[in-house]
Design an enzyme around this catalytic site. Sequence first.
Site, PDB file in Angstrom:
ATOM      1  N   ARG A  41     -67.821  59.943  23.478  1.00 19.01           N
ATOM      2  CA  ARG A  41     -68.439  58.732  22.916  1.00 19.01           C
ATOM      3  C   ARG A  41     -67.831  58.325  21.569  1.00 19.01           C
ATOM      4  O   ARG A  41     -67.735  57.128  21.275  1.00 19.01           O
ATOM      5  CB  ARG A  41     -69.940  58.966  22.780  1.00 19.01           C
ATOM      6  CG  ARG A  41     -70.771  57.719  22.467  1.00 19.01           C
ATOM      7  CD  ARG A  41     -72.241  58.034  22.602  1.00 19.01           C
ATOM      8  NE  ARG A  41     -73.108  56.888  22.365  1.00 19.01           N
ATOM      9  CZ  ARG A  41     -73.992  56.813  21.373  1.00 19.01           C
ATOM     10  NH1 ARG A  41     -74.113  57.823  20.512  1.00 19.01           N
ATOM     11  NH2 ARG A  41     -74.757  55.746  21.228  1.00 19.01           N
ATOM     12  N   LEU A 101     -73.632  50.562  20.314  1.00 20.33           N
ATOM     13  CA  LEU A 101     -73.614  51.455  21.466  1.00 20.33           C
ATOM     14  C   LEU A 101     -75.057  51.845  21.727  1.00 20.33           C
ATOM     15  O   LEU A 101     -75.723  52.403  20.853  1.00 20.33           O
ATOM     16  CB  LEU A 101     -72.781  52.713  21.184  1.00 20.33           C
ATOM     17  CG  LEU A 101     -71.309  52.680  21.611  1.00 20.33           C
ATOM     18  CD1 LEU A 101     -70.533  51.790  20.665  1.00 20.33           C
ATOM     19  CD2 LEU A 101     -70.722  54.092  21.608  1.00 20.33           C
ATOM     20  N   SER A 102     -75.549  51.546  22.901  1.00 19.07           N
ATOM     21  CA  SER A 102     -76.932  51.859  23.224  1.00 19.07           C
ATOM     22  C   SER A 102     -77.143  53.364  23.265  1.00 19.07           C
ATOM     23  O   SER A 102     -76.195  54.145  23.383  1.00 19.07           O
ATOM     24  CB  SER A 102     -77.302  51.247  24.577  1.00 19.07           C
ATOM     25  OG  SER A 102     -77.170  49.847  24.552  1.00 19.07           O
ATOM     26  N   ALA A 103     -78.404  53.771  23.164  1.00 20.64           N
ATOM     27  CA  ALA A 103     -78.727  55.195  23.278  1.00 20.64           C
ATOM     28  C   ALA A 103     -78.167  55.734  24.592  1.00 20.64           C
ATOM     29  O   ALA A 103     -78.335  55.112  25.649  1.00 20.64           O
ATOM     30  CB  ALA A 103     -80.235  55.391  23.215  1.00 20.64           C
ATOM     31  N   PHE A 246     -82.804  45.712  24.113  1.00 18.90           N
ATOM     32  CA  PHE A 246     -81.411  45.366  23.844  1.00 18.90           C
ATOM     33  C   PHE A 246     -81.349  44.076  23.034  1.00 18.90           C
ATOM     34  O   PHE A 246     -82.304  43.309  22.980  1.00 18.90           O
ATOM     35  CB  PHE A 246     -80.639  45.153  25.156  1.00 18.90           C
ATOM     36  CG  PHE A 246     -80.297  46.409  25.897  1.00 18.90           C
ATOM     37  CD1 PHE A 246     -78.990  46.846  25.959  1.00 18.90           C
ATOM     38  CD2 PHE A 246     -81.270  47.148  26.541  1.00 18.90           C
ATOM     39  CE1 PHE A 246     -78.649  48.005  26.658  1.00 18.90           C
ATOM     40  CE2 PHE A 246     -80.963  48.301  27.240  1.00 18.90           C
ATOM     41  CZ  PHE A 246     -79.639  48.730  27.301  1.00 18.90           C
TER      42      PHE A 246
END
Length: 397
Positions: A41, A101-103, A246
């Site tokens: 990531r 960047l989403s969880a 989001f």
Amino acid sequence: MTDPQNGSEQAAVRGLIQAVSDELGHDVAPEWQDAARSHPRHHFLPERIWLEADGAYSSIGLRDDPEAWFAAAYTDAPVITQINDGSEPDDPAEAWPSSSLSAPSVVFGMLGMLDLRDGMTVLEIGTASGYTAALLCHRLGNDRVVTVELDPVLAGRGEKNLQAAGCSPTVVCGDGLLGHAPAAPYDRVVSTCSVRRVPPEWISQTTPGGVILTPWDNPWICWGLLRLTVGEDGVAVGRFSPHSSFMLARTQRDDVQLFRDVVKDDHWADVSETVLPRRSVVRGDAAFAVGHRIGDIWHAWQDTPVDGVADRLWISSTDRASWAAVDHDGSDDDRFTVRQYGPRRLWDEIEAAYRWWLDHDRPGPERFGLTVTPEGHRAWLDTPTDWWPLPPFMREP
């Protein structure tokens, strides 16, 4: 000999996969574990990121604090990668997130919901850093993934990250709400930004039997995932799942200010009282129901607006024609003063929606659904046959 840096990276990825599995309540599928190991990531983070705490945003730089920067990459939490659409404000208090960047648990949860099979094609809306696109490429192959990004800077950064990761999907800089017709149809359409209405282009570009997965944003409350299946007749039907939040698609944002666009000095409001606690309708399952039941209202809080009022809940219709204000004087008395203006009585509508929610056994988001037809959006509870229309989405009066 094991490279210490590579060993640390592998350990971090293993720890993240375990954290995601714990959050999801089941092991991450083997194919997605392999994708996560193949595309660490932190390779998709810019050198400067922002983290949120108590509503404020603080920046971390790779050069200034590499340990904190690396730790943020492998925590099951979102990482903000851009603020204010790339134009940093002079006052840090005015910062707001515009890309992230989403969880990871949300990312891998959504990937699981797509139910991907070998040979499928996917359209992703919102390339951003390119992380999700890289995972999709690993699973399906580069030639099976199209990803669209509105922001030219983010599109360029995402494509660069993808190339560095050995991925070469089709990267399009454009309005993702229009999809990408040249490569249609797609077996899956997945969005990494929320929408208030499902674009017809997504439906027309999805093969019959295909799936559209998108975060949902309601002007009243902005969370929920919507999973639609497209029928042979071009009608999409599906249900919500809860709690994922989001950023709203940029082309569906509002530019509305309460005292510039809604409340005017010459508005004379009708005054009444209520005993319904205001906070019960702006949070949790009740808020999702109220927003989904009415569909075209939003709210804001104001502390000490005038003497004798501790705080005020403002409510407005999206067409800006009607508003309501619900005041509390700060005492222990659970009675609230209500002021309502315009052709609609918005607080009365909210009370009716709240009673409806109670009468239907306090349903959560998973009991709600949506049917999208060429004529509009139909909201429903439990079954598509028991529906009500969502009003057209309005950005401008």
